[in-house]
Design an enzyme around this catalytic site. Structure first.
Site, PDB file in Angstrom:
ATOM      1  N   LYS A 214       0.837  -1.191   0.000  1.00 29.18           N
ATOM      2  CA  LYS A 214       0.000   0.000   0.000  1.00 29.18           C
ATOM      3  C   LYS A 214       0.881   1.254   0.000  1.00 29.18           C
ATOM      4  CE  LYS A 214      -3.582   2.333   2.619  1.00 29.18           C
ATOM      5  NZ  LYS A 214      -4.531   2.313   3.714  1.00 29.18           N
ATOM      6  N   GLU A 220      10.463  -4.599   4.789  1.00 33.05           N
ATOM      7  CA  GLU A 220      10.634  -5.995   4.364  1.00 33.05           C
ATOM      8  C   GLU A 220      10.292  -6.155   2.883  1.00 33.05           C
ATOM      9  OE1 GLU A 220       8.881  -4.836   6.916  1.00 33.05           O
ATOM     10  OE2 GLU A 220       8.657  -6.298   8.530  1.00 33.05           O
ATOM     11  N   GLY A 274      -4.967  -1.680   4.827  1.00 31.43           N
ATOM     12  CA  GLY A 274      -4.144  -2.805   4.357  1.00 31.43           C
ATOM     13  C   GLY A 274      -4.806  -4.146   4.614  1.00 31.43           C
ATOM     14  N   ARG A 275      -5.292  -4.360   5.833  1.00 25.63           N
ATOM     15  CA  ARG A 275      -5.862  -5.664   6.190  1.00 25.63           C
ATOM     16  C   ARG A 275      -7.249  -5.880   5.589  1.00 25.63           C
ATOM     17  NH1 ARG A 275      -5.094  -2.207  10.225  1.00 25.63           N
ATOM     18  NH2 ARG A 275      -6.822  -1.482  11.530  1.00 25.63           N
ATOM     19  N   GLU A 361      -5.246  -6.540  14.614  1.00 25.39           N
ATOM     20  CA  GLU A 361      -4.712  -5.219  14.263  1.00 25.39           C
ATOM     21  C   GLU A 361      -5.832  -4.178  14.329  1.00 25.39           C
ATOM     22  OE1 GLU A 361      -1.137  -4.738  11.515  1.00 25.39           O
ATOM     23  OE2 GLU A 361      -2.688  -3.896  10.251  1.00 25.39           O
ATOM     24  N   HIS A 392      -6.053 -32.723  17.439  1.00 33.34           N
ATOM     25  CA  HIS A 392      -4.903 -33.499  17.913  1.00 33.34           C
ATOM     26  C   HIS A 392      -3.795 -32.591  18.415  1.00 33.34           C
ATOM     27  CE1 HIS A 392      -6.689 -37.182  16.319  1.00 33.34           C
ATOM     28  NE2 HIS A 392      -7.152 -36.397  15.369  1.00 33.34           N
ATOM     29  N   LYS A 517       8.933  -0.693  14.613  1.00 36.04           N
ATOM     30  CA  LYS A 517       9.586  -0.370  13.334  1.00 36.04           C
ATOM     31  C   LYS A 517      10.656   0.703  13.547  1.00 36.04           C
ATOM     32  CE  LYS A 517       5.501  -1.013  10.336  1.00 36.04           C
ATOM     33  NZ  LYS A 517       4.590  -0.349   9.422  1.00 36.04           N
TER      34      LYS A 517
HETATM   35  O1  F6P Z   1       2.104  -4.178   9.963  1.00 39.48           O
HETATM   36  C1  F6P Z   1       1.662  -2.924   9.680  1.00 39.48           C
HETATM   37  C2  F6P Z   1       1.159  -2.747   8.269  1.00 39.48           C
HETATM   38  O2  F6P Z   1       1.051  -1.385   8.042  1.00 39.48           O
HETATM   39  C3  F6P Z   1      -0.157  -3.446   8.000  1.00 39.48           C
HETATM   40  O3  F6P Z   1      -1.237  -2.740   8.439  1.00 39.48           O
HETATM   41  C4  F6P Z   1      -0.086  -3.602   6.529  1.00 39.48           C
HETATM   42  O4  F6P Z   1      -1.019  -4.523   6.085  1.00 39.48           O
HETATM   43  C5  F6P Z   1       1.338  -4.043   6.353  1.00 39.48           C
HETATM   44  O5  F6P Z   1       2.050  -3.286   7.304  1.00 39.48           O
HETATM   45  C6  F6P Z   1       1.919  -3.872   4.987  1.00 39.48           C
HETATM   46  O6  F6P Z   1       1.911  -2.543   4.566  1.00 39.48           O
HETATM   47  P1  F6P Z   1       2.120  -2.142   3.056  1.00 39.48           P
HETATM   48  O7  F6P Z   1       1.025  -2.744   2.255  1.00 39.48           O
HETATM   49  O8  F6P Z   1       2.096  -0.644   3.038  1.00 39.48           O
HETATM   50  O9  F6P Z   1       3.450  -2.669   2.613  1.00 39.48           O
END
Ligand code: F6P
Length: 560
Positions: A214, A220, A274-275, A361, A392, A517
């Site tokens: 987003k 990462e 995002g979620r 979240e 199990h 972060k």
């Molecule tokens: O973990 C925090 C967060 O901002 C989530 O809400 C989001 O889904 C994820 O990181 C990934 O963010 P992006 O889509 O901006 O890479």
């Protein structure tokens, strides 16, 4: 007119429910389940789905009181404000309109006065065209070969939802057929092991990389994107990026800066959390590449069906509303901090991990939407595994240890039925026997008297006793097609929103993920300077200094 209390816990409806807990403590599900009228009133049907919440620790009176709580929380108004595009995510000053992502073409849903549905469909049409080109082989890679494998890079909401839907569709006959000869993989973790596993067996010549973020700033995802860009350019040259890398983001400027052709970028909008983004290009692009747009469109339609139900059905018959209210009841009144999500479907193995993010979240908050500290806990600890695997593993605790409200999710028609001659039942019936049995085992338990009648030796009776009275609900889906997967997703998304609306929190921000972060940024800088200039560790406490020292002294990471 008296102003409404700032916190829901100050309302009469909340206090009434607090008092009502004592009544419920005197009941046992064993007895509640004998009341057929009560049970009948706790069954809801909609669009092929059947919800049975008769095994909740609730009476008809409890449900009435919960509906009063919903009124005190102005739930209906809050749902309308969401659908009307008001900036209900006030801390980020944004609308919350993931429902627009799956709205029919002729729907009108406005954000800041503008109908967003045409923009949504522009992107969907673009995905349809692009995915057809890739799937038909009319779009080829740098060396002229069709792109049959896709790696989607993304994390959190840019990963978990698409992974859940992909996993759910993998064995659906229609989706399976349309995915023949293709692979879809997900690269989320910055652990280099995840890169190694993703590229294992793939050839850059026939691979398309979709960078999903987003913000296009997530550490990462961006490092993984640079790593796979290197993998592609090392094999095929720098110009191959245009053919082998595309992006999904709200930040198209950063996409271009990264080196991806803006024509190969698929947009979404800041009014999609995002979620809550699996129905945007975040999910629709990778899934359409794998299964074709027509399959994914059915998924969107299933979600849209629930959206309409959620928006227009009176609260006493509204499935996400009832589910949300029951969760509030379990968490805030009965004091159960967790919830188990137990799909009796291997295809739904990634459902619980997705809902973990959607729910935890969204609702793991400590203050009200107005910033007031909350005198009650919000959110719940979501976890789960498919049945029967979970049986199990952790069901021992659920049956005789802690009380964990359970969601049992069952499917009437298997995606892949198996009947063996001579067996008592089909394989799916075997699975479903457990789906039907477990809720009763939890609700009824087993008494010492029953055990005595079975001549169980005295010393084992305490160990073999089941207290019962453990709440669960059952959701039965007719089958697990793309459409049903969409329904399931939307039910849970809206249920989480209902919980947040009632608790009076902002379910659509996520400030709690920021601090870690920031601290990682300090560590990253330190690792860089220690490795390149031998700088001594500074600014960390004793514990972190010791750990970092050990890491730096003993690790064999290459010097930069
Ligand atoms: O973990 C925090 C967060 O901002 C989530 O809400 C989001 O889904 C994820 O990181 C990934 O963010 P992006 O889509 O901006 O890479």
């Amino acid at each position: 007119m008296a102003s409404s209390p700032a916190l829901i816990s100050d309302t009469e409806a909340w206090k009434d429910l607090k008092g009502h807990v004592e009544d419920i403590k005197k009941t046992h599900l064993r007895d509640l389940m004998t009341d057929a009228n009560r049970c009948q009133s706790m069954m809801m049907e909609f669009d092929g789905l059947l919800l049975d919440y008769s095994r909740q620790r609730a009476t008809v009176e409890t449900v009435d009181k919960l509906l009063n709580l919903a009124k005190a929380a102005q739930l209906t108004e809050k749902i309308s404000r969401m659908f009307n595009g008001e900036h209900i995510n006030s801390t980020e000053n944004r609308s919350v309109l993931h429902v627009a992502l799956r709205a029919p073409k002729d729907a009108v849903i406005k954000a800041d006065g503008k109908n967003v549905v045409p923009e949504v469909w522009n992107v969907l049409d673009k995905i349809k065209e692009f995915s057809e080109k890739i799937r038909s082989g009319s779009w080829v890679g740098a060396t002229g070969k069709p792109l049959k494998d896709v790696i989607a890079i993304g994390i959190g909401g840019s990963f978990l939802g698409p992974l859940f839907v992909h996993t759910a569709l993998q064995t659906d006959p229609e989706a399976l057929e349309s995915a023949k000869g293709r692979q879809l993989r997900f690269l989320a973790n910055i652990d280099p092991v995840d890169v190694a596993r993703n590229i294992n067996g793939l050839n850059p010549e026939t691979t398309l990389v979709v960078v999903v973020s987003k913000t296009f700033t997530t550490a990462e995802t961006m490092l993984n994107a640079r790593t796979l860009r290197e993998w592609i350019t090392a094999a095929l040259g720098a110009s191959a990026v245009a053919k082998h890398m595309v992006a999904v983001s709200t930040n198209l400027a950063l996409v271009e800066k990264f080196g991806i052709d803006p024509n190969n970028a698929f947009a979404f909008w800041d009014w999609v959390g995002g979620r809550y983004s699996v129905c945007s290009a975040v999910g629709v692009l990778p899934l359409s590449l794998q299964y074709g747009f027509s399959v994914v469109e059915k998924f969107l339609k299933g979600a849209s069906s629930i959206d309409q139900h959620f928006q227009s059905t009176p609260i006493e018959k509204n499935i996400p509303v009832l589910l949300g209210l029951l969760s509030v009841w379990n968490v805030s009144f009965l004091g159960y901090p967790a919830r188990a999500i137990l799909p009796y479907s291997q295809a739904l193995e990634k459902f619980a991990p997705h809902i973990q993010q959607v729910s935890m979240e969204s609702n793991g908050k400590g203050v009200s939407i107005d910033g007031l500290p909350l005198p009650f806990e919000t959110g719940e600890i979501d976890f789960g595994e498919p049945g029967t695997n979970g049986q199990h593993s952790f069901y021992q605790l659920i049956h005789q240890g802690r009380v964990i409200p359970c969601d049992f999710i069952g499917i009437v028609k298997s995606q892949q039925p198996v009947y063996l001659k001579g067996e008592v039942v089909s394989n799916h019936d075997e699975l479903m026997s457990n789906f039907f049995a477990q809720p009763d085992a939890l609700a009824y338990g087993k008494t010492p008297e029953q055990l005595q009648k079975e001549n169980v030796s005295e010393n084992l009776i305490p160990h073999k006793t089941f207290s019962g009275n453990r709440p669960s609900l059952s959701l039965l889906l007719p089958e697990l097609t793309a459409y049903n997967v969409g329904q399931l997703l939307a039910i849970y998304e809206h249920r989480v929103a209902v919980q947040g609306f009632v608790w009076g929190i902002n379910s659509f921000d996520q400030w709690g993920v920021e601090l870690g972060k920031v601290l990682a940024t300090h560590v990253r800088k330190q690792l860089h300077s220690s490795r390149t200039q031998g700088t001594t560790l500074e600014g960390f406490n004793y514990s972190t200094t010791t750990l970092l020292k050990r890491y730096l002294e003993t690790s064999s990471e290459p010097q930069m």
